[in-house]
Scaffold this active site. Structure first.
Site, PDB file in Angstrom:
ATOM      1  N   HIS A   1       8.034  -2.564   6.645  1.00 14.37           N
ATOM      2  CA  HIS A   1       6.730  -1.955   6.363  1.00 14.37           C
ATOM      3  C   HIS A   1       5.930  -2.877   5.434  1.00 14.37           C
ATOM      4  O   HIS A   1       6.500  -3.669   4.689  1.00 14.37           O
ATOM      5  CB  HIS A   1       6.985  -0.613   5.648  1.00 14.37           C
ATOM      6  CG  HIS A   1       5.812  -0.042   4.916  1.00 14.37           C
ATOM      7  ND1 HIS A   1       5.540  -0.342   3.588  1.00 14.37           N
ATOM      8  CD2 HIS A   1       4.828   0.809   5.313  1.00 14.37           C
ATOM      9  CE1 HIS A   1       4.454   0.314   3.212  1.00 14.37           C
ATOM     10  NE2 HIS A   1       3.999   1.019   4.241  1.00 14.37           N
TER      11      HIS A   1
ATOM     12  N   LYS B   1       0.215   0.306  16.859  1.00 16.19           N
ATOM     13  CA  LYS B   1       0.804   1.553  16.349  1.00 16.19           C
ATOM     14  C   LYS B   1      -0.289   2.519  15.949  1.00 16.19           C
ATOM     15  O   LYS B   1      -1.300   2.109  15.390  1.00 16.19           O
ATOM     16  CB  LYS B   1       1.698   1.254  15.145  1.00 16.19           C
ATOM     17  CG  LYS B   1       2.472   2.461  14.641  1.00 16.19           C
ATOM     18  CD  LYS B   1       3.549   2.053  13.633  1.00 16.19           C
ATOM     19  CE  LYS B   1       3.035   2.043  12.215  1.00 16.19           C
ATOM     20  NZ  LYS B   1       4.074   1.641  11.252  1.00 16.19           N
TER      21      LYS B   1
ATOM     22  N   ASP C   1       3.826   6.924  14.600  1.00 17.80           N
ATOM     23  CA  ASP C   1       4.344   7.087  13.235  1.00 17.80           C
ATOM     24  C   ASP C   1       3.921   8.441  12.681  1.00 17.80           C
ATOM     25  O   ASP C   1       2.726   8.711  12.533  1.00 17.80           O
ATOM     26  CB  ASP C   1       3.784   5.956  12.362  1.00 17.80           C
ATOM     27  CG  ASP C   1       4.287   6.007  10.931  1.00 17.80           C
ATOM     28  OD1 ASP C   1       5.106   6.890  10.606  1.00 17.80           O
ATOM     29  OD2 ASP C   1       3.858   5.148  10.131  1.00 17.80           O
ATOM     30  N   ALA C   2       4.906   9.296  12.347  1.00 17.77           N
ATOM     31  CA  ALA C   2       4.624  10.643  11.829  1.00 17.77           C
ATOM     32  C   ALA C   2       4.603  10.694  10.305  1.00 17.77           C
ATOM     33  O   ALA C   2       4.352  11.757   9.719  1.00 17.77           O
ATOM     34  CB  ALA C   2       5.648  11.629  12.362  1.00 17.77           C
TER      35      ALA C   2
ATOM     36  N   LYS D   1      -0.967   6.705  14.314  1.00 18.30           N
ATOM     37  CA  LYS D   1      -0.381   7.827  13.600  1.00 18.30           C
ATOM     38  C   LYS D   1      -0.259   9.041  14.519  1.00 18.30           C
ATOM     39  O   LYS D   1      -1.058   9.211  15.436  1.00 18.30           O
ATOM     40  CB  LYS D   1      -1.251   8.177  12.388  1.00 18.30           C
ATOM     41  CG  LYS D   1      -1.370   7.041  11.379  1.00 18.30           C
ATOM     42  CD  LYS D   1      -0.017   6.633  10.842  1.00 18.30           C
ATOM     43  CE  LYS D   1      -0.118   5.544   9.796  1.00 18.30           C
ATOM     44  NZ  LYS D   1       1.207   5.127   9.317  1.00 18.30           N
TER      45      LYS D   1
ATOM     46  N   GLU E   1       8.429   6.739  14.847  1.00 18.93           N
ATOM     47  CA  GLU E   1       8.699   6.367  13.455  1.00 18.93           C
ATOM     48  C   GLU E   1       8.639   7.540  12.488  1.00 18.93           C
ATOM     49  O   GLU E   1       7.731   8.357  12.555  1.00 18.93           O
ATOM     50  CB  GLU E   1       7.670   5.301  13.041  1.00 18.93           C
ATOM     51  CG  GLU E   1       7.725   4.892  11.570  1.00 18.93           C
ATOM     52  CD  GLU E   1       6.764   3.755  11.259  1.00 18.93           C
ATOM     53  OE1 GLU E   1       6.413   2.967  12.173  1.00 18.93           O
ATOM     54  OE2 GLU E   1       6.345   3.636  10.090  1.00 18.93           O
TER      55      GLU E   1
ATOM     56  N   GLU F   1      10.887   2.975   5.459  1.00 20.35           N
ATOM     57  CA  GLU F   1       9.901   2.399   4.538  1.00 20.35           C
ATOM     58  C   GLU F   1       9.863   3.133   3.200  1.00 20.35           C
ATOM     59  O   GLU F   1       9.373   2.589   2.224  1.00 20.35           O
ATOM     60  CB  GLU F   1       8.504   2.417   5.172  1.00 20.35           C
ATOM     61  CG  GLU F   1       7.897   3.797   5.313  1.00 20.35           C
ATOM     62  CD  GLU F   1       6.488   3.778   5.900  1.00 20.35           C
ATOM     63  OE1 GLU F   1       6.348   3.406   7.080  1.00 20.35           O
ATOM     64  OE2 GLU F   1       5.543   4.118   5.181  1.00 20.35           O
TER      65      GLU F   1
ATOM     66  N   GLU G   1       5.323  -5.751   9.958  1.00 19.30           N
ATOM     67  CA  GLU G   1       4.127  -4.952  10.193  1.00 19.30           C
ATOM     68  C   GLU G   1       2.890  -5.783   9.847  1.00 19.30           C
ATOM     69  O   GLU G   1       2.970  -6.761   9.109  1.00 19.30           O
ATOM     70  CB  GLU G   1       4.171  -3.693   9.306  1.00 19.30           C
ATOM     71  CG  GLU G   1       3.061  -2.702   9.590  1.00 19.30           C
ATOM     72  CD  GLU G   1       3.291  -1.341   8.904  1.00 19.30           C
ATOM     73  OE1 GLU G   1       4.025  -1.280   7.899  1.00 19.30           O
ATOM     74  OE2 GLU G   1       2.732  -0.341   9.402  1.00 19.30           O
TER      75      GLU G   1
ATOM     76  N   ASP H   1      11.036  -2.027   2.835  1.00 14.94           N
ATOM     77  CA  ASP H   1       9.973  -2.943   2.389  1.00 14.94           C
ATOM     78  C   ASP H   1      10.327  -3.432   0.992  1.00 14.94           C
ATOM     79  O   ASP H   1      10.300  -2.664   0.035  1.00 14.94           O
ATOM     80  CB  ASP H   1       8.652  -2.154   2.392  1.00 14.94           C
ATOM     81  CG  ASP H   1       7.475  -2.950   1.845  1.00 14.94           C
ATOM     82  OD1 ASP H   1       7.662  -4.094   1.390  1.00 14.94           O
ATOM     83  OD2 ASP H   1       6.359  -2.401   1.872  1.00 14.94           O
TER      84      ASP H   1
ATOM     85  N   ASN I   1       0.825  -1.200   0.000  1.00 15.81           N
ATOM     86  CA  ASN I   1       0.000   0.000   0.000  1.00 15.81           C
ATOM     87  C   ASN I   1       0.867   1.261   0.000  1.00 15.81           C
ATOM     88  O   ASN I   1       1.968   1.274   0.534  1.00 15.81           O
ATOM     89  CB  ASN I   1      -0.894  -0.012   1.237  1.00 15.81           C
ATOM     90  CG  ASN I   1      -0.069   0.061   2.511  1.00 15.81           C
ATOM     91  OD1 ASN I   1       0.380   1.127   2.905  1.00 15.81           O
ATOM     92  ND2 ASN I   1       0.164  -1.077   3.133  1.00 15.81           N
TER      93      ASN I   1
HETATM   94 MG   LIG Z   1       5.149   4.185   8.571  1.00 16.19          MG
END
Ligand SMILES: [Mg+2]
Length: 388
Positions: free
Chosen positions: A321, A181, A212-213, A183, A238, A264, A340, A291, A53
């Site tokens: 990822h 996790k 995760d930013a 965001k 992250e 990633e 992940e 990834d 994705n």
């Molecule tokens: Mg990420």
């Protein structure tokens, strides 16, 4: 032995979520089928692949450059000199004929997607799980089918509220995950702290939260978040800044003592090497998320693992990822630190074979030939639809 045909199709994986950078309302991916003339159990061996994705379908690049190069090659030039099989390294080199160095993101997803399907076919031709093949060819001979997985979610979506976030996270914990996790960077720092604290209240002993930013922050904001996040015991912080801003990442390590994760959006061994050389990443605590499905596939990922070893990094610091079974197979075969997982998103492409349950943060992979896609009915239905 030869590849008879390679089919590709763009498939939707849209959903109404967003991270700090993009929404996924028009997201697609490419699904690929590599059809061989090898017969196993009365049927031709077909390898499947798809990209992770976040980077959209790649059909135009495949049709114009990479598939014709494979199809026009002498089939004998793609065979393994030592085994009765196709050689993924030779297929990879053929795809990359007449490609200049650098500029990796332009084509690494297309190549990585085809590469996944080639490895699936190669392991099926050998009649074993890909993780077993990898352990034998590139590892210590023994695969470890038990792999750590964490639940990635906590996106921002309309009407979510803290209740929606809590419900989602509780759902992951109830399903056996020990690390979840969410965001950050899609709201104010104060709002994000409230969201983090809401999730932390749900966690029991041994359970942790990662944030995760998605590369959203400039250095000043990344440091402000680092200071605020330091009060929590997070699993990792992250992708604070732009994926290619190694100076930002290196500076951030001076302000955040806890584990950080990134990688990633680095799409080649050379980009990964620059992160290791210049990004200030710490091999005793930080995590690497390259990834393969976005970065030229497993042929390139093997080069990345070699590079890491040469720089004193263990493969166990890699948690890719993407949430796909290809990285699960690599983790089991070559000793990565885990993978992940998106329990409720990007279906049917993400996830595990049917019947595989998460137990205290780990899954145990079944012994299926190839990557194991045939064990996931909804995914295999899509693949069969493409292969005919
Ligand atoms: Mg990420």
């Amino acid at each position: 032995m030869k590849i008879i045909e390679i089919r590709e199709q763009t498939k939707p994986i849209q959903s109404s979520i967003r991270n700090a950078y993009i929404d996924f309302s028009k997201m697609t991916l490419s699904l690929v089928a590599v059809v061989t003339d090898v017969i196993r159990d009365g049927k031709p061996v077909i390898g499947y692949g798809f990209n992770s994705n976040g980077r959209y379908g790649q059909g135009a690049l495949m049709r114009e450059r990479f598939l014709p190069r494979i199809q026009e090659a002498d089939p004998a030039s793609l065979l393994d000199a030592e085994r009765d099989n196709i050689d993924p390294h030779k297929v990879w080199a053929t795809m990359m004929t007449n490609e200049k160095p650098g500029g990796h993101g332009e084509r690494s997803v297309a190549v990585g997607t085809i590469d996944m399907a080639v490895w699936d076919a190669v392991a099926k031709i050998e009649g074993k799980p890909l993780f077993q093949l990898l352990a034998e060819r590139y590892g210590n001979g023994r695969a470890d089918r038990k792999v750590f997985v964490y639940a990635a979610g906590g996106y921002y979506w309309p009407g979510q509220g803290l209740e929606g976030l809590e419900r989602e996270m509780r759902g992951y914990l109830d399903r056996g995950y020990s690390v979840v996790k969410k965001k950050i960077g899609g709201a104010s720092l104060a709002e994000d702290c409230k969201r983090i604290e809401a999730v932390l209240r749900l966690l029991g002993p041994g359970q942790k939260l990662a944030v995760d930013a998605n590369g959203r922050f400039d250095l000043k904001t990344a440091i402000a978040y680092a200071k605020a996040l330091s009060q929590y015991d997070l699993f990792w912080y992250e992708e604070a800044g732009d994926p290619l801003d190694y100076a930002l990442q290196a500076e951030l390590a001076q302000h955040y003592a806890g584990p950080m994760a990134t990688g990633e959006n680095l799409f080649s061994m050379q980009d990964a090497r620059n992160l290791i050389r210049y990004g200030g990443m710490r091999p005793d605590r930080d995590w690497l998320q390259f990834d393969c499905a976005l970065s030229y596939g497993l042929v390139e990922y093997l080069r990345t693992l070699e590079m890491l070893k040469a720089h004193g990094w263990s493969a166990s610091r890699c948690v890719p990822h993407g949430g796909h079974q290809m990285s699960l197979a690599i983790a089991a075969g070559l000793g990565l630190g885990g993978n992940e997982s998106y329990p409720d998103l990007f279906q049917p492409y993400g996830g595990f074979p049917d019947g595989v349950k998460v137990d205290n943060g780990y899954v145990t992979l079944p012994e299926l030939p190839g990557i194991g896609f045939e064990g996931k009915a909804d995914l295999y239905a899509q693949m069969k639809g493409l292969a005919g």
